[in-house]
Design a protein around this motif. Structure first.
Motif, PDB file in Angstrom:
ATOM      1  N   THR A 126      27.809 -47.150 -36.367  1.00  0.00           N
ATOM      2  CA  THR A 126      27.392 -47.011 -34.981  1.00  0.00           C
ATOM      3  C   THR A 126      28.160 -45.887 -34.285  1.00  0.00           C
ATOM      4  OG1 THR A 126      27.079 -49.409 -35.011  1.00  0.00           O
ATOM      5  CG2 THR A 126      26.898 -48.323 -32.893  1.00  0.00           C
ATOM      6  N   CYS A 127      29.421 -45.710 -34.637  1.00  0.00           N
ATOM      7  CA  CYS A 127      30.176 -44.576 -34.095  1.00  0.00           C
ATOM      8  C   CYS A 127      29.547 -43.256 -34.544  1.00  0.00           C
ATOM      9  CB  CYS A 127      31.628 -44.646 -34.548  1.00  0.00           C
ATOM     10  SG  CYS A 127      32.599 -45.950 -33.776  1.00  0.00           S
ATOM     11  N   ALA A 128      29.115 -43.191 -35.797  1.00  0.00           N
ATOM     12  CA  ALA A 128      28.444 -41.986 -36.283  1.00  0.00           C
ATOM     13  C   ALA A 128      27.167 -41.734 -35.491  1.00  0.00           C
ATOM     14  CB  ALA A 128      28.134 -42.126 -37.773  1.00  0.00           C
ATOM     15  N   PHE A 129      26.483 -42.808 -35.124  1.00  0.00           N
ATOM     16  CA  PHE A 129      25.281 -42.657 -34.301  1.00  0.00           C
ATOM     17  C   PHE A 129      25.622 -42.044 -32.948  1.00  0.00           C
ATOM     18  CE2 PHE A 129      21.990 -44.049 -31.399  1.00  0.00           C
ATOM     19  CZ  PHE A 129      20.828 -43.908 -32.141  1.00  0.00           C
ATOM     20  N   SER A 130      26.759 -42.438 -32.367  1.00  0.00           N
ATOM     21  CA  SER A 130      27.158 -41.873 -31.080  1.00  0.00           C
ATOM     22  C   SER A 130      27.479 -40.392 -31.212  1.00  0.00           C
ATOM     23  CB  SER A 130      28.361 -42.640 -30.514  1.00  0.00           C
ATOM     24  OG  SER A 130      29.516 -42.401 -31.298  1.00  0.00           O
ATOM     25  N   PHE A 131      28.044 -39.966 -32.345  1.00  0.00           N
ATOM     26  CA  PHE A 131      28.299 -38.544 -32.558  1.00  0.00           C
ATOM     27  C   PHE A 131      26.995 -37.766 -32.651  1.00  0.00           C
ATOM     28  CE2 PHE A 131      32.385 -39.923 -34.918  1.00  0.00           C
ATOM     29  CZ  PHE A 131      33.000 -40.150 -33.699  1.00  0.00           C
ATOM     30  N   CYS A 132      25.979 -38.374 -33.253  1.00  0.00           N
ATOM     31  CA  CYS A 132      24.669 -37.714 -33.327  1.00  0.00           C
ATOM     32  C   CYS A 132      24.105 -37.502 -31.926  1.00  0.00           C
ATOM     33  CB  CYS A 132      23.705 -38.548 -34.171  1.00  0.00           C
ATOM     34  SG  CYS A 132      24.148 -38.662 -35.919  1.00  0.00           S
ATOM     35  N   TRP A 133      24.232 -38.503 -31.050  1.00  0.00           N
ATOM     36  CA  TRP A 133      23.755 -38.330 -29.679  1.00  0.00           C
ATOM     37  C   TRP A 133      24.552 -37.235 -28.980  1.00  0.00           C
ATOM     38  CZ3 TRP A 133      19.285 -39.029 -28.264  1.00  0.00           C
ATOM     39  CH2 TRP A 133      18.567 -40.211 -28.392  1.00  0.00           C
ATOM     40  N   ASP A 134      25.866 -37.184 -29.232  1.00  0.00           N
ATOM     41  CA  ASP A 134      26.681 -36.171 -28.578  1.00  0.00           C
ATOM     42  C   ASP A 134      26.242 -34.767 -28.996  1.00  0.00           C
ATOM     43  OD1 ASP A 134      29.248 -35.410 -27.060  1.00  0.00           O
ATOM     44  OD2 ASP A 134      29.540 -34.473 -29.017  1.00  0.00           O
ATOM     45  N   ARG A 144      31.784 -25.503 -33.257  1.00  0.00           N
ATOM     46  CA  ARG A 144      30.534 -25.618 -32.505  1.00  0.00           C
ATOM     47  C   ARG A 144      29.393 -24.870 -33.186  1.00  0.00           C
ATOM     48  NH1 ARG A 144      31.051 -27.438 -27.366  1.00  0.00           N
ATOM     49  NH2 ARG A 144      28.802 -27.563 -27.578  1.00  0.00           N
ATOM     50  N   ARG A 145      29.398 -24.783 -34.503  1.00  0.00           N
ATOM     51  CA  ARG A 145      28.309 -24.076 -35.146  1.00  0.00           C
ATOM     52  C   ARG A 145      27.129 -25.026 -35.350  1.00  0.00           C
ATOM     53  NH1 ARG A 145      31.987 -24.672 -39.464  1.00  0.00           N
ATOM     54  NH2 ARG A 145      31.189 -25.887 -41.234  1.00  0.00           N
ATOM     55  N   PRO A 146      25.898 -24.494 -35.412  1.00  0.00           N
ATOM     56  CA  PRO A 146      24.723 -25.363 -35.567  1.00  0.00           C
ATOM     57  C   PRO A 146      24.801 -26.183 -36.848  1.00  0.00           C
ATOM     58  CG  PRO A 146      24.079 -23.128 -34.975  1.00  0.00           C
ATOM     59  CD  PRO A 146      25.545 -23.083 -35.292  1.00  0.00           C
ATOM     60  N   GLY A 147      24.256 -27.392 -36.762  1.00  0.00           N
ATOM     61  CA  GLY A 147      24.212 -28.262 -37.921  1.00  0.00           C
ATOM     62  C   GLY A 147      25.414 -29.148 -38.083  1.00  0.00           C
ATOM     63  N   LEU A 148      26.407 -29.002 -37.219  1.00  0.00           N
ATOM     64  CA  LEU A 148      27.602 -29.831 -37.311  1.00  0.00           C
ATOM     65  C   LEU A 148      27.786 -30.576 -36.002  1.00  0.00           C
ATOM     66  CD1 LEU A 148      30.158 -30.644 -38.913  1.00  0.00           C
ATOM     67  CD2 LEU A 148      31.340 -28.750 -37.813  1.00  0.00           C
ATOM     68  N   ALA A 149      27.822 -31.903 -36.069  1.00  0.00           N
ATOM     69  CA  ALA A 149      28.002 -32.686 -34.850  1.00  0.00           C
ATOM     70  C   ALA A 149      29.375 -32.399 -34.258  1.00  0.00           C
ATOM     71  CB  ALA A 149      27.854 -34.172 -35.156  1.00  0.00           C
ATOM     72  N   ARG A 150      29.399 -32.099 -32.968  1.00  0.00           N
ATOM     73  CA  ARG A 150      30.672 -31.779 -32.307  1.00  0.00           C
ATOM     74  C   ARG A 150      31.537 -33.023 -32.205  1.00  0.00           C
ATOM     75  NH1 ARG A 150      32.572 -32.176 -27.093  1.00  0.00           N
ATOM     76  NH2 ARG A 150      30.542 -32.870 -26.343  1.00  0.00           N
ATOM     77  N   PRO A 151      32.741 -33.028 -32.756  1.00  0.00           N
ATOM     78  CA  PRO A 151      33.614 -34.184 -32.605  1.00  0.00           C
ATOM     79  C   PRO A 151      34.003 -34.375 -31.143  1.00  0.00           C
ATOM     80  CG  PRO A 151      34.358 -32.745 -34.384  1.00  0.00           C
ATOM     81  CD  PRO A 151      33.319 -31.989 -33.621  1.00  0.00           C
ATOM     82  N   LEU A 152      34.057 -35.605 -30.727  1.00  0.00           N
ATOM     83  CA  LEU A 152      34.503 -35.918 -29.374  1.00  0.00           C
ATOM     84  C   LEU A 152      36.022 -35.858 -29.303  1.00  0.00           C
ATOM     85  CD1 LEU A 152      32.166 -38.948 -28.686  1.00  0.00           C
ATOM     86  CD2 LEU A 152      31.854 -36.618 -27.901  1.00  0.00           C
ATOM     87  N   ASP A 153      36.538 -35.915 -28.100  1.00  0.00           N
ATOM     88  CA  ASP A 153      37.987 -35.900 -27.929  1.00  0.00           C
ATOM     89  C   ASP A 153      38.609 -37.268 -28.202  1.00  0.00           C
ATOM     90  OD1 ASP A 153      37.770 -33.266 -27.170  1.00  0.00           O
ATOM     91  OD2 ASP A 153      37.630 -33.747 -25.028  1.00  0.00           O
TER      92      ASP A 153
END
Length: 398
Positions: free
Chosen positions: A304-312, A358-367
């Protein structure tokens, strides 16, 4: 509750706090808290929560694990909130009479209260007839001050004996209808679907025993055709939201809901099926090979955390690229040996990327992931020492 279970709950609450703190994805009062459960087939008998039970994903009774879940959703966004695996009665010394045993209905009501305590704002709780048909579940939600819109089976309830038995389908057939120009008791409601097209359905308040337009529970029937009431395009809904202008509106703590609002709330419920499709099929919710309760909960939480990264990543603005600028091609690698590993020295510290990638195709990690997952990191990893029979002997040199 064990310490490991508390760790799991802290991660869940922290994940909800992150969702609420993001203006782009923060829930608003128009959203719906969807309750459902989903089962996945698993072999064996030693895994926690496993048992022969109804698996909705397969549409049959089989050996597997069932998890009760909550999902926040509106017309544009959905987000899984909490989940708790259901343990069949045979896992407890005293069966269903064991004080630690909880039914799926009890787990679902607890998850709804947990979402409210975490500060998740929603208009009502929505669920299918597996929950809506249960009087005890509706009472638990009412006691917790949680409004609901839930489906009923057409044949739910017996309001009289023998040939005088009265069901929601009978109540719907008692409503007057002639044609769209003379709708009688029915009101047109506009429904918007995922692909953008709209359809005109019809809804009405029906009378079913002490359920009625001004009763503590309303029976709302909505259908694509009031004349025939097609089985696959007719909903029988129970809700405690008062109708506008009704006798209960002044004393109700919840805003009144007209027929269009009731239909809208239950229509959002179907987002949870899309949620299951992505969380399970794409992110591997059920693809675990662990057996303990703690390990299963950790796996579900991390998915579910991975899902939140996808939304981010979805809500993040696209990377600005200067026109005519092509990305540099990677340097050619020297030929690898035919056998053996390639010993690549680590890159110098000065060549490492600084800050968020921040390159395309990579989910941006949150802080916040280190904080969010700190409780999991604090736990001592599980190690296993192989038995003498499992130790492989070294092959003598040729």
């Amino acid at each position: 509750m064990s310490e490991s279970t508390w760790d799991h709950e802290r991660v869940n609450v922290r994940r909800v706090e992150l969702l609420l703190a993001d203006p782009a994805t923060a829930p608003h009062p128009g959203g719906v808290l969807v309750i459902d459960d989903s089962g996945d087939r698993k072999d064996g008998k030693a895994t926690a929560h496993i048992g022969r039970q109804w698996l909705g994903r397969l549409g049959k009774t089989d050996n597997g694990i069932v998890t009760v879940t909550t999902c926040w959703a509106d017309e544009n966004l959905y987000y899984p909130l909490h989940s708790v695996p259901y343990s069949p009665a045979h896992h407890f010394p005293k069966g269903r009479s064991d004080p630690d045993f909880r039914t799926k209905l009890q787990i679902a009501a607890e998850l709804a209260r947990t979402a409210k305590a975490a500060g998740v704002a929603f208009r009502a709780v929505a669920a299918d007839c597996a929950y809506g048909d249960q009087d005890s579940f509706r009472r638990q939600l009412d006691k917790a001050g949680l409004p609901f819109v839930m489906a009923l089976k057409p044949s739910h309830g017996t309001w009289a004996y023998g040939k005088d038995a009265y069901t929601p389908a009978d109540a719907a057939r008692a409503l007057t209808w002639t044609d769209p120009e003379h709708p009688g008791d029915w009101t047109p409601v506009e429904r918007t679907f995922r692909d953008g097209h709209t359809e005109t359905w019809w809804a009405a308040d029906a009378q079913l025993g002490w359920w009625g337009p001004d009763g503590n529970v309303r029976l709302v029937v909505t259908t694509a055709d009031p004349a025939t009431l097609p089985a696959k395009a007719t909903w029988y809904l129970a809700t405690d939201l008062p109708r506008p202008g009704g006798l209960r509106e002044a004393d109700s703590p919840e805003p009144a809901a007209d027929l269009h609002e009731v239909v809208r709330i239950y229509g959002i419920r179907h987002w949870i099926e899309q949620n299951y499709k992505q969380v399970k099929d794409e992110l591997g919710w059920a693809d675990f090979q662990v057996r303990s309760d703690t390990a299963i909960r950790r796996h579900q939480t991390l998915v579910t955390c991975a899902f939140s990264f996808c939304w981010d990543a979805w809500f993040s603005p696209p990377l600005e690229v200067s026109p005519g600028t092509a990305p540099p091609e990677p340097p050619e690698e020297p030929g690898r040996p035919e056998r053996g590993t390639n010993q690549t020295p680590p890159a110098p510290h000065g060549q490492l990327a600084q800050g968020n990638t921040r390159r395309p195709g990579l989910a941006r990690p949150l802080d916040q992931p280190p904080t969010m997952l700190a409780s999991l990191d604090e736990c001592t990893p599980t190690t296993r020492t192989p038995s003498p029979d499992q130790r492989r002997r070294r092959r003598p040199p040729a």
